[in-house]
Design an enzyme around this catalytic site. Structure first.
Site, PDB file in Angstrom:
ATOM      1  N   LYS A 436      72.513 134.938  79.941  1.00 55.98           N
ATOM      2  CA  LYS A 436      71.340 134.262  79.375  1.00 55.98           C
ATOM      3  C   LYS A 436      71.523 133.984  77.891  1.00 55.98           C
ATOM      4  O   LYS A 436      71.158 132.902  77.406  1.00 55.98           O
ATOM      5  CB  LYS A 436      70.087 135.111  79.607  1.00 55.98           C
ATOM      6  CG  LYS A 436      68.806 134.504  79.024  1.00 55.98           C
ATOM      7  CD  LYS A 436      67.585 135.256  79.514  1.00 55.98           C
ATOM      8  CE  LYS A 436      67.429 136.610  78.896  1.00 55.98           C
ATOM      9  NZ  LYS A 436      66.819 136.562  77.538  1.00 55.98           N
ATOM     10  N   ARG A 441      72.275 129.549  73.760  1.00 57.54           N
ATOM     11  CA  ARG A 441      73.043 128.947  72.674  1.00 57.54           C
ATOM     12  C   ARG A 441      73.774 127.684  73.131  1.00 57.54           C
ATOM     13  O   ARG A 441      73.819 126.676  72.411  1.00 57.54           O
ATOM     14  CB  ARG A 441      74.043 129.980  72.135  1.00 57.54           C
ATOM     15  CG  ARG A 441      73.353 131.144  71.393  1.00 57.54           C
ATOM     16  CD  ARG A 441      74.203 132.404  71.373  1.00 57.54           C
ATOM     17  NE  ARG A 441      73.656 133.424  70.485  1.00 57.54           N
ATOM     18  CZ  ARG A 441      72.666 134.247  70.807  1.00 57.54           C
ATOM     19  NH1 ARG A 441      72.090 134.150  71.999  1.00 57.54           N
ATOM     20  NH2 ARG A 441      72.236 135.148  69.930  1.00 57.54           N
ATOM     21  N   ARG A 539      55.945 138.358  67.203  1.00 62.59           N
ATOM     22  CA  ARG A 539      57.319 138.624  66.774  1.00 62.59           C
ATOM     23  C   ARG A 539      57.558 138.056  65.373  1.00 62.59           C
ATOM     24  O   ARG A 539      57.157 136.924  65.073  1.00 62.59           O
ATOM     25  CB  ARG A 539      58.319 138.011  67.767  1.00 62.59           C
ATOM     26  CG  ARG A 539      58.112 138.419  69.223  1.00 62.59           C
ATOM     27  CD  ARG A 539      58.531 139.840  69.493  1.00 62.59           C
ATOM     28  NE  ARG A 539      59.963 140.037  69.374  1.00 62.59           N
ATOM     29  CZ  ARG A 539      60.837 139.797  70.345  1.00 62.59           C
ATOM     30  NH1 ARG A 539      60.444 139.322  71.511  1.00 62.59           N
ATOM     31  NH2 ARG A 539      62.126 140.033  70.149  1.00 62.59           N
ATOM     32  N   SER A 584      70.180 142.690  64.319  1.00 61.02           N
ATOM     33  CA  SER A 584      70.257 141.784  65.460  1.00 61.02           C
ATOM     34  C   SER A 584      71.220 140.639  65.196  1.00 61.02           C
ATOM     35  O   SER A 584      71.472 140.242  64.053  1.00 61.02           O
ATOM     36  CB  SER A 584      68.852 141.223  65.753  1.00 61.02           C
ATOM     37  OG  SER A 584      68.919 140.136  66.634  1.00 61.02           O
ATOM     38  N   GLN A 586      70.494 137.637  66.115  1.00 60.16           N
ATOM     39  CA  GLN A 586      69.711 136.401  66.041  1.00 60.16           C
ATOM     40  C   GLN A 586      69.718 135.732  64.664  1.00 60.16           C
ATOM     41  O   GLN A 586      69.848 134.507  64.599  1.00 60.16           O
ATOM     42  CB  GLN A 586      68.282 136.649  66.518  1.00 60.16           C
ATOM     43  CG  GLN A 586      68.206 136.892  68.015  1.00 60.16           C
ATOM     44  CD  GLN A 586      66.784 137.033  68.507  1.00 60.16           C
ATOM     45  OE1 GLN A 586      65.836 136.623  67.836  1.00 60.16           O
ATOM     46  NE2 GLN A 586      66.626 137.610  69.680  1.00 60.16           N
ATOM     47  N   ASP A 735      69.756 145.792  74.704  1.00 61.96           N
ATOM     48  CA  ASP A 735      68.856 145.483  75.813  1.00 61.96           C
ATOM     49  C   ASP A 735      68.909 146.533  76.912  1.00 61.96           C
ATOM     50  O   ASP A 735      67.985 146.616  77.732  1.00 61.96           O
ATOM     51  CB  ASP A 735      69.204 144.117  76.413  1.00 61.96           C
ATOM     52  CG  ASP A 735      68.768 142.970  75.523  1.00 61.96           C
ATOM     53  OD1 ASP A 735      67.900 143.187  74.658  1.00 61.96           O
ATOM     54  OD2 ASP A 735      69.304 141.852  75.690  1.00 61.96           O
ATOM     55  N   LYS A 762      60.620 143.889  69.981  1.00 63.56           N
ATOM     56  CA  LYS A 762      60.975 143.253  71.245  1.00 63.56           C
ATOM     57  C   LYS A 762      59.685 142.762  71.913  1.00 63.56           C
ATOM     58  O   LYS A 762      58.671 142.603  71.251  1.00 63.56           O
ATOM     59  CB  LYS A 762      61.740 144.230  72.143  1.00 63.56           C
ATOM     60  CG  LYS A 762      63.122 144.613  71.582  1.00 63.56           C
ATOM     61  CD  LYS A 762      64.054 143.410  71.546  1.00 63.56           C
ATOM     62  CE  LYS A 762      65.443 143.773  71.051  1.00 63.56           C
ATOM     63  NZ  LYS A 762      66.347 142.594  71.010  1.00 63.56           N
ATOM     64  N   ARG A 766      59.515 148.708  72.194  1.00 67.13           N
ATOM     65  CA  ARG A 766      60.275 149.160  73.352  1.00 67.13           C
ATOM     66  C   ARG A 766      60.566 150.650  73.313  1.00 67.13           C
ATOM     67  O   ARG A 766      60.935 151.240  74.341  1.00 67.13           O
ATOM     68  CB  ARG A 766      61.554 148.336  73.474  1.00 67.13           C
ATOM     69  CG  ARG A 766      62.162 148.335  74.858  1.00 67.13           C
ATOM     70  CD  ARG A 766      63.213 147.251  75.012  1.00 67.13           C
ATOM     71  NE  ARG A 766      62.630 145.972  75.346  1.00 67.13           N
ATOM     72  CZ  ARG A 766      63.308 144.825  75.384  1.00 67.13           C
ATOM     73  NH1 ARG A 766      64.595 144.820  75.066  1.00 67.13           N
ATOM     74  NH2 ARG A 766      62.706 143.701  75.712  1.00 67.13           N
ATOM     75  N   ARG A 808      62.741 144.725  80.351  1.00 66.53           N
ATOM     76  CA  ARG A 808      63.807 145.724  80.271  1.00 66.53           C
ATOM     77  C   ARG A 808      63.309 147.105  80.683  1.00 66.53           C
ATOM     78  O   ARG A 808      64.025 147.872  81.341  1.00 66.53           O
ATOM     79  CB  ARG A 808      64.377 145.779  78.853  1.00 66.53           C
ATOM     80  CG  ARG A 808      64.948 144.466  78.350  1.00 66.53           C
ATOM     81  CD  ARG A 808      66.141 144.003  79.154  1.00 66.53           C
ATOM     82  NE  ARG A 808      66.666 142.733  78.661  1.00 66.53           N
ATOM     83  CZ  ARG A 808      67.598 142.011  79.268  1.00 66.53           C
ATOM     84  NH1 ARG A 808      68.114 142.438  80.408  1.00 66.53           N
ATOM     85  NH2 ARG A 808      68.017 140.877  78.757  1.00 66.53           N
TER      86      ARG A 808
END
Length: 855
Positions: A436, A441, A539, A584, A586, A735, A762, A766, A808
């Site tokens: 995923k 991307r 977020r 991260s 990201q 994850d 998350k 989490r 998750r």
């Protein structure tokens, strides 16, 4: 008159198997075959059959006589549990050692190798194989030979009805080995059941059957050549159904040397229109009464072809008789093959499941038009269409029977019951859907490319669907060309634009999509609004927006500072240097996407190397990127070229069955194929190995700059706790940390997970969600400021568990539920559609799953 009866009962009902048995058995030789393989009178004079009815008696078209053959061969008939496999001794993985055989064969070369073995040992003095018509190279034709070079030349499956049993009449050969389809094996056994046995039946000393979901008329092959490839039949010099790298492709070479091809999955789809009624209504994938049965080692070559993956070239062989055992042992002894035991798993075999449900759909037809099944058998599961079977097994999942025949779905249930299933298969071979993270991307990169891109093995799930929907809103053309392949018409750098004024781009729940989208729109002319659902609005976006503003981006928060929704006015971006303090991947990925459309070099300094899929993808596309563990430098390209990419399997998705096997109290063995082995993603597997789990990793190649391979997992090994710390290690399994906490509850010593502050950013917090999701099972878990501490725990099924809205954590709870004998009842499981819509089908390989009433 017997032939008239054969015509009335078989030919006129389209029940002819086109095996040639009637031609072989006719004592005076009054029958021949027409150009389509059906029997016709050969004699010009009037046929007087008298009391002879041998042609109808040995015909497998209507009466397969499998129970009678089993009684004679095995001394018993099969049970209902053996309905689709038949009675067998051993299940083996078989591979030819002869390079010429392997290059010619469709799979592992089992049929060819065993024919060669029969000749070399003297078991047979001739073999019947399928070659090509000398004058029409696209037409399969049976041949009988004792020439080994001819046998090797014929080393390939033919997906076309091709009569072969008529060759038993050849007087040159007294001991014949035969490669047959199931119906042909049934005809031979019916002849051998007769007393006294006809001479032609006594000549057959070895029968090897090939698994058959259904065969095709010659018109299907001619359709592929003329209509799909655009080649006149007269121009065909060579035709192969599965040519090249396994699993192969339909390939035609013309007389002037041009080669054209079609992927195998396309061939399967096209062939569905060219079947006889007898093939469609056939009750057998294997007859189960040959000496050996052979199939592809890959249980789902359709999905492998569609995904662009290349599993190991090997065959599955089931030995059924003493002669079958002897011939395999002889092949190994002669150095012609290697074999190893591997259980055959019917639930994961696409061809068998297609046959199973197709036969079920015909079972209610008039008896005169349905061949007899080998055993009384009631299909308990809902009957699936052929398309539904292909869709259900698209990610190499199995179709596994459950007590409740309906697999629950979000559409019709709120509460589920999950419990350990002692009847579930002990061995599972599975291929995860595409990664995923790479998919998100790659789809955006394709939109920025100059031309048409194809991304294969695209995973199902809400996040990827949101990506594709956003591209459509940005006026990017896209088409599904297969169940998991997608074409994207790239518009080029800085050329994206809204398809309609005022559209709001909504990534739903995906923070990755939102952040990458903001970055690539920052340098795109135009005005854009990006929003999200309630969870995504919580977020943080500031750690991306602020560095983008420093290089010239015009981004405005429309509600809360640092949160969605945002308004972006595309502008010219300058070179940037930025220190990323977020662990991260990201921010690095997003800044690189922004840098693609900037005027200067992008320099990113980071505290740790996290997922590096963006760096690998852009380098694959020719972008100038230099990187070390703590720095990435990229010069903006003039353009991104069009590309084709087959995604590796998703390691985060693969973590689910890995964890299920590791914690299972039953004997289990799992083989995961074609999974991504990027070191920045496999920390979960490395940590389980450190804890004592029996896991092997085998890299088989590199695709799109990403390493891919296999993972082998066995249950039954004692686990000990570990300390997980260090940002690089934590990021490599960020994850999977909730799932690691679930597994750690089975360890004999404590486990501590630290340096996972990012878990608080998350879908939920989490850390607290994991504690809340696992404690009801008796997990002794404590939240830490940056992770968890898990003590050895006495586990028990959870009752009336309301799961947090975090996919998750839900998957972690399902791992524990699948390993416990009593039923766990839970609700709130529907968010698994975010990343893994077919999750329940996979969990069903370990556990019983059913709907329950709301407590």
């Amino acid at each position: 008159m017997a032939f008239i009866d054969l015509k009335t009962e078989i030919l006129d009902q389209d029940m002819c198997a086109r095996c040639g048995a009637c031609v072989a058995a006719c004592p005076p030789g009054w029958l021949a075959l027409d150009d389509q393989g059906r029997p016709v009178p050969a004699a010009t004079e009037t046929m007087d059959c008298g009391t002879c009815s041998l042609c109808l008696q040995i015909c497998p078209g209507k009466d397969t006589a499998t129970p009678a053959s089993e009684e004679r061969i095995f001394g018993r008939t099969r049970t209902a549990a053996e309905r689709w496999t038949g009675i067998y001794r051993r299940s083996l993985v078989f591979s030819s050692t002869d390079p010429q055989v392997r290059s010619n064969a469709a799979a592992g070369g089992a049929g060819t190798t065993l024919m060669l073995t029969a000749l070399r040992t003297g078991i047979a003095d001739g073999v019947i194989v399928i070659g090509r018509d000398a004058d029409r190279p696209w037409v399969p034709a049976a041949m009988i030979t004792d020439d080994e070079s001819e046998v090797i030349r014929c080393a390939q499956t033919s997906y076309c009805l091709t009569p072969n049993l008529q060759l038993l009449r050849d007087p040159r050969f007294a001991r014949i080995a035969l490669i047959a389809l199931p119906c042909e094996a049934q005809a031979v056994r019916k002849m051998q059941n007769i007393l006294p046995t006809p001479d032609i039946a006594s000549k057959v000393v070895l029968t090897i059957e090939i698994a058959c979901a259904s065969s095709t008329t010659r018109a299907g092959t001619e359709h592929l050549i003329t209509n799909k490839l655009g080649i006149p039949l007269d121009d065909v010099a060579q035709m192969r159904y599965r040519d090249g790298e396994y699993p192969g492709e339909f390939a035609v070479t013309t007389r002037d040397g041009e080669r054209k091809s079609l992927p195998f999955f396309d061939v399967v789809d096209e062939f569905r229109r060219f079947k006889t009624h007898r093939c469609l209504a056939c009750p057998d994938w294997w007859s189960g009464i040959a000496d050996l049965s052979v199939a592809d080692g890959d249980p789902n070559i359709y999905a492998s072809s569609r995904d662009g993956s290349h599993p190991r070239r090997q065959s599955i062989v089931l030995t059924r008789t003493e002669r079958g055992e002897e011939i395999v042992q002889a092949a190994v002894r002669l150095g012609l093959a290697t074999v190893k035991d591997r259980p055959f798993i019917a639930e994961s075999n696409l061809g068998l499941q297609r046959k199973r449900f197709r036969y079920a759909s015909f079972a209610g037809s008039p008896p005169s038009r349905v061949p007899t099944a080998p055993v009384e058998y009631e299909e308990l599961d809902p009957i699936l269409t052929d398309d539904e079977v292909l869709t259900r097994m698209a990610d190499h999942s199995g179709v596994h029977a459950v007590t409740d025949p309906t697999t629950p779905s979000a559409a019709h249930t709120t509460w589920l019951s999950i419990a350990l299933d002692p009847r579930a298969p002990a061995e599972i071979v599975w291929r995860p859907p595409g990664d995923k993270s790479i998919a998100q991307r790659a789809t955006f990169a394709a939109a920025l490319a100059d031309g048409m891109c194809e991304i294969s093995n695209l995973p199902p799930g809400d996040d990827v669907e949101q990506n594709l929907a956003i591209l459509s809103q940005l006026d990017v053309d896209g088409w599904h060309v297969a169940s998991s392949s997608y074409l994207i018409g790239g518009r080029g750098l800085s050329r994206l634009a809204l398809a309609e004024p005022g559209l709001v781009l909504n990534p739903g729940n995906s923070a990755t999509t939102a952040r990458l989208l903001i970055a690539l729109l920052a340098g795109t002319p135009g005005e854009f609004r990006v929003d999200g659902n309630e969870l995504l609005r919580e977020r943080p976006m500031h750690w991306l927006v602020e560095p983008l503003r420093k290089c010239g981006a015009d981004i405005t928060y429309e509600a809360s500072s640092g949160r969605l929704p945002v308004r972006i006015r595309g502008s010219s971006l300058t070179a940037t240097e930025h220190q990323v303090d977020i662990f991260s991947a990201q921010p690095v990925s997003a800044l690189l996407f922004a840098g693609l459309q900037s005027s200067g070099e992008t320099v990113i300094r980071r505290r740790v190397r996290a997922r590096d899929h963006t760096e690998r993808l852009l380098r694959y596309l020719g972008v100038a990127i230099e990187e070390s563990d703590h720095e990435v430098r990229m010069r903006p390209p003039d353009r991104l070229p069009p590309f084709r990419l087959t995604l590796p399997g998703d390691m985060s998705t693969a973590a689910l069955p890995i964890a299920c096997v590791v914690v299972s109290p039953l004997e289990k063995r799992l083989e995961i194929e074609d999974v991504g082995l990027n070191e920045t993603r496999i920390g979960f597997v490395r940590t389980l190995q450190e804890m004592g789990a029996c896991i092997e990793i085998e890299q088989t190649g590199i695709r799109g700059n990403e390493p891919v391979g296999r993972i082998f997992v066995e249950s039954g090994h004692r686990l000990h706790g570990v300390e997980v710390a260090g940002h690089a290690l934590v990021q490599s399994m960020i994850d999977e940390l909730p799932m690691l906490a679930a597994v750690a509850a089975r360890a004999e010593t404590p486990t501590v997970i630290r340096d996972a502050h990012e878990l608080k950013d998350k879908d939920t917090d989490r850390i607290s969600s994991t504690v809340a999701g696992l404690k009801p099972f008796g997990v002794n878990i404590k939240a830490l400021p940056d992770g968890f501490a898990v003590e050895p725990s006495q586990l028990a099924p959870a009752r009336n568990l309301r799961l947090p809205p975090d996919h998750r954590v839900i998957l972690a709870a399902m791992v524990l539920a699948s390993s416990l004998e009593g039923p766990t009842t839970l609700s709130g499981w529907q968010p698994i559609s975010v990343s893994f819509p077919s999750c329940l089908q996979l969990v069903n390989q370990f556990a019983t799953i059913s709907d329950v009433e709301t407590p």
